[in-house]
Each structure stands twice: as structure tokens, then as C-alpha cells.
Design a protein around this motif. Sequence first.
Motif, mmCIF file in Angstrom:
data_model
loop_
_atom_site.group_PDB
_atom_site.id
_atom_site.type_symbol
_atom_site.label_atom_id
_atom_site.label_comp_id
_atom_site.label_asym_id
_atom_site.label_seq_id
_atom_site.Cartn_x
_atom_site.Cartn_y
_atom_site.Cartn_z
ATOM 1 N N LEU B 161 0.779 -1.016 -0.249
ATOM 2 C CA LEU B 161 0.522 0.315 0.126
ATOM 3 C C LEU B 161 0.522 1.190 0.235
ATOM 4 O O LEU B 161 0.312 2.080 -0.328
ATOM 5 C CB LEU B 161 -0.906 0.427 1.533
ATOM 6 C CG LEU B 161 -1.525 -0.857 1.671
ATOM 7 C CD1 LEU B 161 -2.948 -0.716 2.413
ATOM 8 C CD2 LEU B 161 -2.891 -0.963 0.015
ATOM 9 N N ARG B 162 1.583 1.402 0.804
ATOM 10 C CA ARG B 162 2.567 2.356 0.832
ATOM 11 C C ARG B 162 3.539 2.860 0.295
ATOM 12 O O ARG B 162 3.490 3.984 -1.159
ATOM 13 C CB ARG B 162 3.505 2.060 2.157
ATOM 14 C CG ARG B 162 4.614 2.997 2.498
ATOM 15 C CD ARG B 162 5.291 2.870 3.633
ATOM 16 N NE ARG B 162 6.478 1.715 3.397
ATOM 17 C CZ ARG B 162 7.662 1.948 2.677
ATOM 18 N NH1 ARG B 162 7.821 3.303 2.055
ATOM 19 N NH2 ARG B 162 8.424 0.821 2.672
ATOM 20 N N THR B 163 3.843 1.217 -1.099
ATOM 21 C CA THR B 163 5.126 1.710 -2.009
ATOM 22 C C THR B 163 4.232 2.383 -3.298
ATOM 23 O O THR B 163 4.108 3.166 -4.051
ATOM 24 C CB THR B 163 5.242 0.533 -2.411
ATOM 25 O OG1 THR B 163 4.658 -0.529 -2.706
ATOM 26 C CG2 THR B 163 6.913 0.247 -1.428
ATOM 27 N N PHE B 164 2.398 1.355 -3.580
ATOM 28 C CA PHE B 164 1.744 1.951 -4.581
ATOM 29 C C PHE B 164 1.376 3.515 -4.142
ATOM 30 O O PHE B 164 1.057 3.906 -5.215
ATOM 31 C CB PHE B 164 0.347 0.701 -4.739
ATOM 32 C CG PHE B 164 -0.590 1.408 -4.955
ATOM 33 C CD1 PHE B 164 -0.477 1.629 -6.602
ATOM 34 C CD2 PHE B 164 -1.820 1.438 -4.174
ATOM 35 C CE1 PHE B 164 -1.729 2.220 -7.348
ATOM 36 C CE2 PHE B 164 -2.994 2.611 -5.206
ATOM 37 C CZ PHE B 164 -3.382 2.442 -6.579
ATOM 38 N N THR B 165 1.272 3.673 -3.351
ATOM 39 C CA THR B 165 0.153 5.118 -2.943
ATOM 40 C C THR B 165 2.062 6.239 -3.576
ATOM 41 O O THR B 165 1.760 6.990 -3.638
ATOM 42 C CB THR B 165 0.734 5.396 -1.580
ATOM 43 O OG1 THR B 165 -0.694 4.450 -1.011
ATOM 44 C CG2 THR B 165 -0.402 6.613 -0.721
ATOM 45 N N VAL B 166 2.903 5.989 -3.204
ATOM 46 C CA VAL B 166 3.649 6.770 -3.523
ATOM 47 C C VAL B 166 4.118 6.654 -4.829
ATOM 48 O O VAL B 166 4.242 7.900 -5.364
ATOM 49 C CB VAL B 166 5.626 6.305 -2.952
ATOM 50 C CG1 VAL B 166 6.760 6.770 -3.574
ATOM 51 C CG2 VAL B 166 5.122 6.485 -1.540
ATOM 52 N N GLY B 167 4.022 5.369 -5.444
ATOM 53 C CA GLY B 167 4.146 5.122 -7.255
ATOM 54 C C GLY B 167 3.139 6.113 -7.497
ATOM 55 O O GLY B 167 3.232 6.822 -8.401
ATOM 56 N N HIS B 168 2.468 6.187 -7.135
ATOM 57 C CA HIS B 168 1.075 6.685 -7.613
ATOM 58 C C HIS B 168 1.184 8.474 -7.446
ATOM 59 O O HIS B 168 0.729 9.393 -8.645
ATOM 60 C CB HIS B 168 -0.390 6.061 -7.150
ATOM 61 C CG HIS B 168 -1.218 6.997 -8.185
ATOM 62 N ND1 HIS B 168 -2.413 7.894 -8.067
ATOM 63 C CD2 HIS B 168 -2.219 6.137 -8.730
ATOM 64 C CE1 HIS B 168 -3.251 7.918 -8.798
ATOM 65 N NE2 HIS B 168 -3.096 6.882 -9.507
ATOM 66 N N ALA B 169 1.751 8.820 -6.317
ATOM 67 C CA ALA B 169 1.973 9.899 -6.214
ATOM 68 C C ALA B 169 2.810 10.892 -7.184
ATOM 69 O O ALA B 169 2.408 12.068 -7.980
ATOM 70 C CB ALA B 169 2.289 10.497 -5.414
ATOM 71 N N PHE B 170 3.864 10.286 -7.666
ATOM 72 C CA PHE B 170 5.087 10.257 -8.273
ATOM 73 C C PHE B 170 3.744 10.793 -9.890
ATOM 74 O O PHE B 170 4.501 11.634 -10.068
ATOM 75 C CB PHE B 170 5.552 9.227 -8.564
ATOM 76 C CG PHE B 170 6.898 9.365 -8.053
ATOM 77 C CD1 PHE B 170 7.503 11.014 -8.640
ATOM 78 C CD2 PHE B 170 7.774 8.642 -7.063
ATOM 79 C CE1 PHE B 170 8.834 10.719 -7.574
ATOM 80 C CE2 PHE B 170 8.582 9.084 -5.972
ATOM 81 C CZ PHE B 170 9.333 10.030 -6.639
#
Lengths: 237, 237
Positions: B161-170
Motif C-alpha cells: 500500500l505504501r509503495t503503491f501510494t508513493v508511486g501513484h503520487a509520483f
Amino acid sequence: MIRNAANGLSGPSEPRDSARRPVRPALSRDFIIKTALEMVDTRGIGQLSMRKLGAELGVDPMAIYYYLPNKQALFDGLVEAVYAEIQIDVDGEASDSWRSTLVAFARQLRTVLGRHPDMLPMVATRPVFSPAVLGFGERAVVQLGAVGFTGQQALQLVNCLRTFTVGHAFAELSEPVGAPAPSQDEVAAVIAERYPKLADAIAGGYQPDVEYEAGLQAMLDGFELLRPPAGEAGPGS
Amino acid sequence: MIRNAANGLSGPSEPRDSARRPVRPALSRDFIIKTALEMVDTRGIGQLSMRKLGAELGVDPMAIYYYLPNKQALFDGLVEAVYAEIQIDVDGEASDSWRSTLVAFARQLRTVLGRHPDMLPMVATRPVFSPAVLGFGERAVVQLGAVGFTGQQALQLVNCLRTFTVGHAFAELSEPVGAPAPSQDEVAAVIAERYPKLADAIAGGYQPDVEYEAGLQAMLDGFELLRPPAGEAGPGS
DNA sequence: ACCTGAACACCGTTCAAGT
DNA sequence: ACCTGAACACCGTTCAAGT
């Protein structure tokens, strides 16, 4: 018949560095970018400067500006070069199912990012505009449409896989942007003391590959739930 | 009775800038980092230099080095400050289900990242070491364990969830690391010409919020499939 | 204890000049 | 057409010095 290995394989009329003066290939946009990418991969992004790149090329730093207007253009070229490494065999038999098509894309992207960890901030930051990715998007929309996904859903799914993959690559690969972070041991000690259950869970060891696969399959499973029971097989119940 | 608004509300013994000479608050690590974060948010990461930060603080640039050993330490402080904005009400009633706990965490992280888009490369790059995130991890492992997830699975889920969120924010927020990218229109024209089905799908409009929610729920749904039918309620087929 | 200021070794980029 | 070299306006950081 000439049987030696090098019989022209390196290109039709490429000059050997025998008679010619320069030890380096002729300067060109592609060669500059290729050299820069090698510098980034081996020495780190922090060691890439126009001046050092010039030195590496055996050329006055300003010579680069004949081929690239500025450092930003060099960055664009580097990102482009990374994306170009993504090879999805568009007509491969392997990807007859929509799911295996998406899995292949995601894993390939991850593999390519893994080859160039220092490129991550640049790759993540630049909008996707590469033929490799756009071509894949086209194909995915078609293939997913055929099994019942809407265009919106198809796009969302591809985007979510891409962003998850990029985000996960960061967590896994990235050296802190400037200097090294506190050592693993220090961190582990603090966690063990203050977050006991978390520490137990971590004790199993961090397996990035396993974690990535879990997330990838979960994302696919989750989206599959959205798919209406399409195909000509009757929608019973 | 004094009725004016400023009757001591700004702190017990904080000196007004009336008699004292400095217009700025006393220099401190926290104040330096706070000022730097404002510079990053308003002017962009490219405009943050030790020299400009010194100027903003009304101080010789070298004064900063009394509080922070180098620019990297300043970056660490900035990332720390961003993570510190994550406020998960650990004993909130809202998060009685494991799912709502995770959703709240992911959305909060996304919100905080959205406030500091230029911090993304730094945040994504630095290993997570913040009490806010670790504390949440501890809680998540416990709560997920209670409903049948293993520690490994719980960790994987939180990390994904964390990595998805960061990637999506990018994908959503990031300005290209140096300069602006090709305009939306240019891109759209190329896509329309070469990738017709993709263009159709895009025509619906890019809705980052909707896409993010879709990915978030999909990830949760997908992981839920892994969970054994736990809870004391009978596991009848 | 806290801040200054000169100095050093770097940057990216402009511009005029060489061949 | 392709490359050079000096010059300009920046960097981060060291170090000795001021108060």
C-alpha cells in the motif's frame, strides 16, 4: 568463406580504431547518452556532471552542447534510453491471456528499473511518453476490452501496475538521494525495542521479490473482481 | 479585563519583535527545517540552496552548519518533517476494522505527499524510519494478525500500500525533475494518431483520485483472498 | 555558544572563437 | 559542421576568526 567471428557483425562500414586517430567513437547524441547512462549506473547519479561527462568522452565539456541543449535534455535522453530497454514481444504467444500480458509488462518494467536504480527519481518524475509503454497501453486496452473491462478500467489497471512497480522499486533499490542512511542494525535495534510485533514480522526477513509478486497478484485479483462476467458464455445468476 | 485577541495566545514567554532586534525567531534546527520546507513547497526543490536558505533566514549561510552538518542532514530533516505530518489517530473508533485502518493510513499518506510534491524524490528514496509509519506498522501487524493474516502477509500488505501510494503520487504530482515536459496537447496529438484505442480510453479524462481508489481497493481485495477464513465464526464452506 | 567571511573546488551555461 | 576555451554566476563546504 571467412569464418572468424567478427566478420562484419558490428555494422557494415563502422571504422575500426586502427588507422583513425580518435580512440573514441565519433561523438553523437546516442553515444553521449549511452556513456552518461554507464556513468550513472557505475558511479552514481551524483557523479554525472557535464564536465565529467566531457572528460569521460575525451572531449571539451562544451562539445556536448552541440548535441544536447542542456542537462535537462540529457536527462530526457537517459529516461528515454531506460524505457527503450522494455521489450514486450507484442505478438508473443506467451501472452494469450490478458493476465499474463499484464504480468509480463510489470515484471519487465521492474527488471529494467532494477538495472538502473539511480535513474529512478528521473524515471518516476517524467511523464510516460515512450513508445514501449504507449504501445503496450494500446495493446492492453484492446485485450482487456475483449474480456469485458471498460477502457477506463483497463487504463486504471495498467497505471496502477506501473505506479506500484515504480514505488516498489524505490523502496527496494534506491540509495538515499545524497548520502547513506542509518545502518540496518541501528534501525533493527530501535524497532525491536519499541515495536515488538512488527519486529517479529520483520524477523522472517525482507524478501522484495516475494512481496512484489504478492502485491502484483493482489492488484490483478482485485481488478478482476470488477470485471463483469463477459465472454459469450451465458451470464447465469 | 483585557479583551484584545492577542492576549498571550502565541505562547507564554515568547518575545514580541518589539524591543528585540531580530525580526526572525531565534535560529534552531526546527526553524531552519520549517523554513526550508516552505521554500521547497513554494519555490521548488531546485531553488533550495544553503546560500538561499541562509538569505531567507536573514543569516550568513554558514550559520546553518552550526545546526546541521551538511545539506544531506537538511534533507533528512525535511523528510522527517513530512512524515511527521501523518497523523493516524491510533485509538480512533473509525478504524475498528482492519480494512478501514489500512485505508485511512494510505489516504493520509497520499494527502501528506500531495502537500509536498517536490519532496517526493527525497521521501521515496529514504528508508522509512519515522515513528508515524513504524507505529502504524506495529498496529497493523497486530490488527491483521487478529483476523487471520500472518505477520509476513501483514507486512507485505502495508508495504504494498505504501509503495503503491508513493508511486501513484509520483505519476500524479511530480514536476519533471528539472524542466517542464512536452505539453499535454502535443502528447495527446501523438497518442490520438498512433494509439487509437488508448486515445479512446484516455478521452474519458484522467481522474487521479478515482484511479487511486480503484487501485487501493483492488490491492485490499486481492490480499483479502489470501486470508484464511479465521475468526471464531464457523468456517462453513 | 553562536555566527561571520574569505577561500576552495566544484557546478551549468553563454558566447566568441577556432578549424 | 563540429569543437574549444575563457568567462559568469552560481554551488556546498572547510577553516580561521569574531563576539
